[in-house]
Each structure stands twice: as structure tokens, then as C-alpha cells.
Design a protein around this motif. Structure first.
Motif, PDB file in Angstrom:
ATOM      1  N   GLY A  41       0.817  -1.211   0.000  1.00 30.64           N
ATOM      2  CA  GLY A  41       0.000   0.000   0.000  1.00 30.64           C
ATOM      3  C   GLY A  41       0.849   1.259   0.000  1.00 30.64           C
ATOM      4  N   LEU A  42       1.903   1.258   0.793  1.00 27.63           N
ATOM      5  CA  LEU A  42       2.798   2.412   0.825  1.00 27.63           C
ATOM      6  C   LEU A  42       3.488   2.605  -0.516  1.00 27.63           C
ATOM      7  N   ARG A  43       3.939   1.500  -1.100  1.00 27.23           N
ATOM      8  CA  ARG A  43       4.618   1.605  -2.394  1.00 27.23           C
ATOM      9  C   ARG A  43       3.664   2.061  -3.491  1.00 27.23           C
ATOM     10  N   ALA A  44       2.373   1.721  -3.353  1.00 25.40           N
ATOM     11  CA  ALA A  44       1.391   2.169  -4.343  1.00 25.40           C
ATOM     12  C   ALA A  44       1.293   3.691  -4.354  1.00 25.40           C
ATOM     13  N   LEU A  45       1.435   4.309  -3.182  1.00 28.32           N
ATOM     14  CA  LEU A  45       1.393   5.764  -3.118  1.00 28.32           C
ATOM     15  C   LEU A  45       2.570   6.404  -3.833  1.00 28.32           C
ATOM     16  N   LEU A  46       3.681   5.684  -3.872  1.00 25.74           N
ATOM     17  CA  LEU A  46       4.860   6.203  -4.578  1.00 25.74           C
ATOM     18  C   LEU A  46       4.722   6.092  -6.089  1.00 25.74           C
ATOM     19  N   ALA A  47       3.835   5.206  -6.530  1.00 17.84           N
ATOM     20  CA  ALA A  47       3.582   5.034  -7.973  1.00 17.84           C
ATOM     21  C   ALA A  47       4.868   4.807  -8.755  1.00 17.84           C
TER      22      ALA A  47
END
Length: 293
Positions: free
Chosen positions: A223-229
């Protein structure tokens, strides 16, 4: 040569900040625990780094759980240079898991590290800063105090408390010429020891009662990495921002600055809070407490 003391300078953001300020000509007092014992390798590495870059570092024994240790570290700086210019509150510890599963003792330990330690160091440093009529308190906070996510509850609580401590203390010391900056890192899944050394719930019976949320818990990292795109999130960016704001002339430094490579959106919240704070302080007759003088 300006003097700076940094808590938690052995790894991650603290270490990179120490190295960056060494290169920029500060007299860096890098705080670690037990620099002649378990942190000996870290001390020697920092000393070698300073020698290689023609810089100044003193690795000091700084345990933010101890008032005596905080006072001794501050006294060392003042004895060496006659003043203390900057205090960087960086020491922190991550707690990951279902909130109910953390024991009261674990939550107390979290608060002791993530907020009370900064208060101890402030109490050691502020008499000197007030006497000088000058100095900077810089706190490494977090954007997670603006938008809360699950499964890191004790850590968020500690960072919220640190943020409140930083802001309230700022209003009370501005008139002594002491500036405050809250640097708010965003999502940095790599490049620090936070995740590897994280504390997990001590009450496993409670954790088992949350089994239905296991998929959500397991999604923390993705989920955190998804925010980094897909964007890089170099931890050095935090150290660079700390160096940048410290170089800004007195009275012009921002109260808050965000270092985030994701789409978390904390600056939007900061803008609203800043505007509302100015409105409320104006109504209360406290406008003069908002700026350093």
C-alpha cells in the motif's frame, strides 16, 4: 562554524544528516548510544567520514531516555564551543501491528522514545539557547500525523505527540529568538532501519482475534509503495532538506516543510492548519507568538 547535536545519528536519516552537515562545515555532535561499545563501529565510521571530507564530528553518548545523558551531551558542545546552535530531534522507533495487541508497557516505551526523549533533550538545551537568544530546534516528524493509516498506531501516537510538543514549544520560545522547524518525511520504505527493527505487539492472543484483517495488515508495504507510484524515495532527500532549511536566514525559516515523493497530500492539510492557526491566534491576541524575534 555552527554547532549541531543530532539524536539517533547512527543510522538512516540521522546518519545521512550528520554526513551532509559534516560536508557543509558544521561542527557535528552525532548522538548515539554507547559509542565506545555496541556503537563503536558507527562511531569510527563517522570519524573516518569526517576525516575523509575535511569535516568536524564528535560522536557523543546520547541516550534520550536519560536526562543525565542529554545534559552531558549538551554540556560537551557548550564546553567545546561556548554555544549550541542547532538541536536535531531525529531518534525514533517504529511500531507495527494491531493497536490492541500492544501492551500498555509497549505503548509507554514508544512514547518514551518518540516524544519524551525529545523533551528531555529540549530541557537540556533550551536554557543555553534562551541565554544566547538564538538557536534552532529541528524535529524530524512525519506526514503520517496529517493522514492516519492503520496498523502503526503506537508510532502514529508518538509522532502526533512529538508534533504537538514541537509546535507548542515553538510558540513559547519564539520570543527568546529560538526558531523551530518540523521536517515531515513522507513514505520511505527503503533506506532506513525502521522496518527491520520495528516492534510488534506483545499480546499475541489479541492479535489472533484480528485474523480477518490479515490481508489488510499484509498490505502495509504494498500500500505504501502504491502511493509512490513507482517513484524513487531517496532518504538523502530528507538530509538535504534539513541542510536547506538550516541555511535559511533567521526569521525566515518555515515552521513545517515536507519531504515526500508520494501522493500523500500532507502539504494541503498543512496549509489549512496554518491558516486556521493564524486566525485563532489573531482572535486570542497571540499573533506575536507565531514568529521568532
Amino acid at each position: 562554524m555552527k554547532t549541531v547535536i543530532i539524536s539517533g545519528a547512527g543510522t538512516g536519516m540521522g546518519l545521512l544528516t550528520a554526513q551532509t552537515l559534516i560536508r557543509q562545515g558544521y561542527a557535528v555532535y552525532a548522538g548515539v548510544r554507547d559509542p565506545n561499545g555496541r556503537s563503536l563501529a558507527r562511531r569510527e565510521a563517522l570519524e573516518t567520514y569526517a576525516q575523509d571530507h575535511g569535516g568536524y564530528v564528535r560522536v557523543v553518548d546520547l541516550d534520550i531516555h536519560s536526562e543525565a545523558s542529554c545534559q552531558a551531551a549538551v554540556d560537551r558542545v557548550v564546553a567545546d564551543h561556548g554555544r549550541l546552535d542547532i538541536v536535531i530531534h531525529n531518534a525514533a522507533h517504529l511500531f507495527i501491528g494491531v493497536y490492541e495487541g500492544f501492551t500498555p508497557e509497549q505503548l509507554t516505551d514508544c512514547l518514551n522514545t518518540n516524544v519524551v526523549g525529545a523533551h528531555r533533550l529540549n530541557r537540556a538545551a533550551l536554557p543555553q539557547l534562551r541565554k544566547q537568544g538564538d538557536g534552532v530546534l529541528l524535529y524530524v516528524g512525519s506526514t503520517i500525523t496529517r493522514i492516519v493509516t492503520p496498523f502503526v498506531g503506537p508510532y502514529i501516537t508518538g509522532k502526533y505527540a512529538l508534533d504537538a510538543l514541537a509546535e507548542v514549544t515553538a510558540y513559547e520560545v519564539n520570543r527568546f529568538g529560538v526558531e523551530t522547524v518540523i521536517v515531515m518525511p513522507g513514505i520511505f520504505p527503503d533506506g532506513t532501519a525502521h522496518f527491520q527493527s520495528a516492534v510488534h505487539p506483545g499480546d499475541q492472543d489479541v492479535v489472533e482475534g484480528y485474523e480477518r484483517f490479515k490481508d489488510d495488515f499484509d498490505n502495509i508495504g504494498p500500500g505504501l509503495r502504491a502511493l509512490l507510484a513507482g517513484a524513487d524515495a531517496p532518504v538523502q532527500g530528507v538530509a538535504d532538506e534539513i541542510a536547506r532549511v538550516l541555511s535559511i536566514p533567521k526569521g525566515e525559516k518555515p515552521m513545517r516543510t515536507v519531504v515526500d515523493y508520494s501522493d500523500y497530500g500532507a502539504p494541503l492539510v498543512n496549509d489549512v492548519v496554518e491558516a486556521q492557526t493564524a486566525r485563532v491566534f489573531g482572535m486570542m491576541g497571540y499573533e506575536h507568538l507565531l514568529k521568532v524575534s
